[in-house]
Design an enzyme around this catalytic site. Structure first.
Site, PDB file in Angstrom:
ATOM      1  CD  GLN A   1      -2.672   1.061   2.634  1.00 40.08           C
ATOM      2  OE1 GLN A   1      -2.122   0.887   3.718  1.00 40.08           O
ATOM      3  NE2 GLN A   1      -3.983   1.163   2.516  1.00 40.08           N
ATOM      4  N   GLY A   2       0.794   2.054  -1.049  1.00 39.22           N
ATOM      5  CA  GLY A   2       1.580   3.268  -1.161  1.00 39.22           C
ATOM      6  C   GLY A   2       0.784   4.498  -0.774  1.00 39.22           C
ATOM      7  CE1 TYR A   3      -3.863   4.150  -0.543  1.00 41.59           C
ATOM      8  CE2 TYR A   3      -4.917   4.288   1.593  1.00 41.59           C
ATOM      9  CZ  TYR A   3      -4.985   3.999   0.259  1.00 41.59           C
ATOM     10  OH  TYR A   3      -6.156   3.567  -0.294  1.00 41.59           O
ATOM     11  CB  SER A   4       2.354   6.629   5.080  1.00 49.48           C
ATOM     12  OG  SER A   4       1.205   6.278   5.815  1.00 49.48           O
TER      13      SER A   4
ATOM     14  CB  SER B   1       3.180  -3.402   5.565  1.00 45.80           C
ATOM     15  OG  SER B   1       2.966  -2.551   6.663  1.00 45.80           O
TER      16      SER B   1
ATOM     17  CD  GLU C   1      -5.966  -0.317   7.156  1.00 44.91           C
ATOM     18  OE1 GLU C   1      -4.782  -0.556   7.402  1.00 44.91           O
ATOM     19  OE2 GLU C   1      -6.395   0.826   6.912  1.00 44.91           O
TER      20      GLU C   1
ATOM     21  CB  SER D   1      -1.259   8.637  14.236  1.00 41.14           C
ATOM     22  OG  SER D   1      -1.914   9.843  13.886  1.00 41.14           O
ATOM     23  CG  ASN D   2      -3.812   6.597  19.427  1.00 43.85           C
ATOM     24  OD1 ASN D   2      -4.227   5.671  18.736  1.00 43.85           O
ATOM     25  ND2 ASN D   2      -3.416   6.440  20.681  1.00 43.85           N
ATOM     26  CD  GLU D   3      -1.210  11.519  18.043  1.00 37.48           C
ATOM     27  OE1 GLU D   3      -0.599  11.394  19.125  1.00 37.48           O
ATOM     28  OE2 GLU D   3      -1.161  10.658  17.137  1.00 37.48           O
TER      29      GLU D   3
END
Length: 390
Positions: A131-134, A166, A249, A368-370
């Site tokens: 997966q090429g997101y971040s 990943s 997901e 992330s949590n934020e």
């Protein structure tokens, strides 16, 4: 089968359990408990063989419609399979991103040609995906993506950097969120592309983690190419497709994940009884709290199963990520001073040390949590948007 030839949930559970017991034997017997987050390096080739064995028996792509090559199982039977798979300690899946994320995305948004080209090899575990997101400047904030893709005749030319990718080092293809409209900002002008990994212009570099393993990677695209028909959905509408992928997901596999969590907690409780840590009132209270929270997490997952409303997935991610990270911290307290010493050279971690170190990432990867809290605050509770730096 039931009275009218329909297999009941109880019968289906028994069939899954029996099949796993019969097949996690012989050459696959040694795979029990291997793989999964933080342990993707374990017996990788053997786990690929196991998943191909699953595919031949019809146990992959359980949620896909039958007309697209899937099993077309109901939600409750999907839950049963994932629970029994976890109870049998079957190995961690290597094709999760293809089967659980990209496959359903192509069913929902892909062309007939894309479905015909990619769904069968995903189902049969012949092609693996990442997966090429971040990106370095756009981790969980996907709207800040800066990777670009420009048209050059009948191809897209992709340039940019992705991070925390990943299994990129073993993937055949990557689904990439890229900016195809020059000068566009935030959600506008993004497109969802399928890019082959084995080509000039794609450089995969492992990221060494606290555990000493490297399942995450940096991926550099330097004028990498993919055919123009590898665009999923409409040009410039990639945000919608990407959000569709993220919705897939956090599905029924979460309930199987919780079976693994319950096993970890049970083993930690036994360790606390064995070494006397349970006599500490604070440790005993935290163990009890962990059991209660795990029951609450399961109840929430069952109540919201199949619920596509904004906020449901974000709450689920917050619940399990924080719970699992806290379990890692509790494991170190239970083990005491022994938790500070590796078993051997150079860096031989035991299962509790590995749990503690890798679970630090649980509240970061996958959103992330934020960011999860911002989504809940803004899109569910209607609170003012967070001020963005300009």
């Amino acid at each position: 089968m039931g009275e009218h030839g329909v297999e009941s949930n109880e019968q289906f559970r028994a069939r899954v359990r029996d099949w796993l017991e019969d097949n996690l034997s012989g050459r696959f017997a040694g795979l029990r408990g291997l793989g999964g987050p933080g342990r993707e390096h374990e017996a990788f080739d053997e786990r690929v063989s196991w998943e191909k064995h699953l595919a031949r028996a019809g146990w992959t792509c359980l949620s896909w419609p039958v007309e697209h090559g899937g099993a077309g199982l109901s939600l409750d039977k999907q839950v049963i399979f994932h629970e029994e798979y976890a109870r049998a300690q079957a190995p961690g899946k290597v094709s999760h991103l293809g089967q659980e994320l990209l496959g359903p995305t192509l069913v929902a948004y892909g062309t007939a040609e894309q479905q015909e080209r990619f769904l069968p090899p995903i189902r049969d575990v012949e092609e693996l995906w990442c997966q090429g997101y971040s990106e370095p400047g756009a981790g969980s904030d996907l709207a800040a993506v800066s990777t670009t893709a420009t048209r050059d005749g009948d191809e897209w030319v992709v340039t940019g950097q992705k991070v925390w990718t990943s299994l990129a080092h073993v993937a055949d293809w990557c689904f990439v969120l890229a900016r195809t409209e020059p000068g566009s900002r935030r959600h506008a002008g993004l497109s969802y592309l399928l890019v082959p990994m084995d080509q000039p212009g794609v450089d995969v570099r492992p990221i060494n983690q606290l555990t000493g393993t490297s399942e995450f990677n940096e991926v550099f695209f330097d004028r990498a190419r993919t055919p123009v028909d590898m665009l999923v959905g409409e040009e410039g509408q990639g945000w919608r497709v990407a959000m569709g992928t993220l919705a897939f997901e956090r599905g029924v596999a979460t309930l199987g994940q919780q079976i693994g969590f319950r096993r970890e907690l049970a083993e930690l409780t036994e360790l606390a009884r064995g070494n006397g840590a349970v006599e500490d009132p604070a440790v005993r209270a935290d163990l009890a709290r962990a059991w209660v929270e795990l029951d609450v997490m399961r109840a929430h997952a069952l109540r919201t199963l199949g619920d596509a409303r904004t906020g449901t997935a974000e709450v689920s991610k917050l619940l399990w990520a924080n719970w699992h990270r806290a379990l890692g911290e509790l494991a170190m307290r239970v083990r005491g001073a022994a938790s500070l010493v590796t078993r051997g050279e150079p860096y031989d971690l035991d299962e509790w040390q590995r749990l503690y170190l890798f679970s630090r990432a649980d509240t970061i990867y996958g959103g992330s949590n934020e960011v999860q809290r911002n989504v809940i605050a803004e899109r569910v509770l209607g609170l003012p948007r967070e001020m963005k730096a300009t």
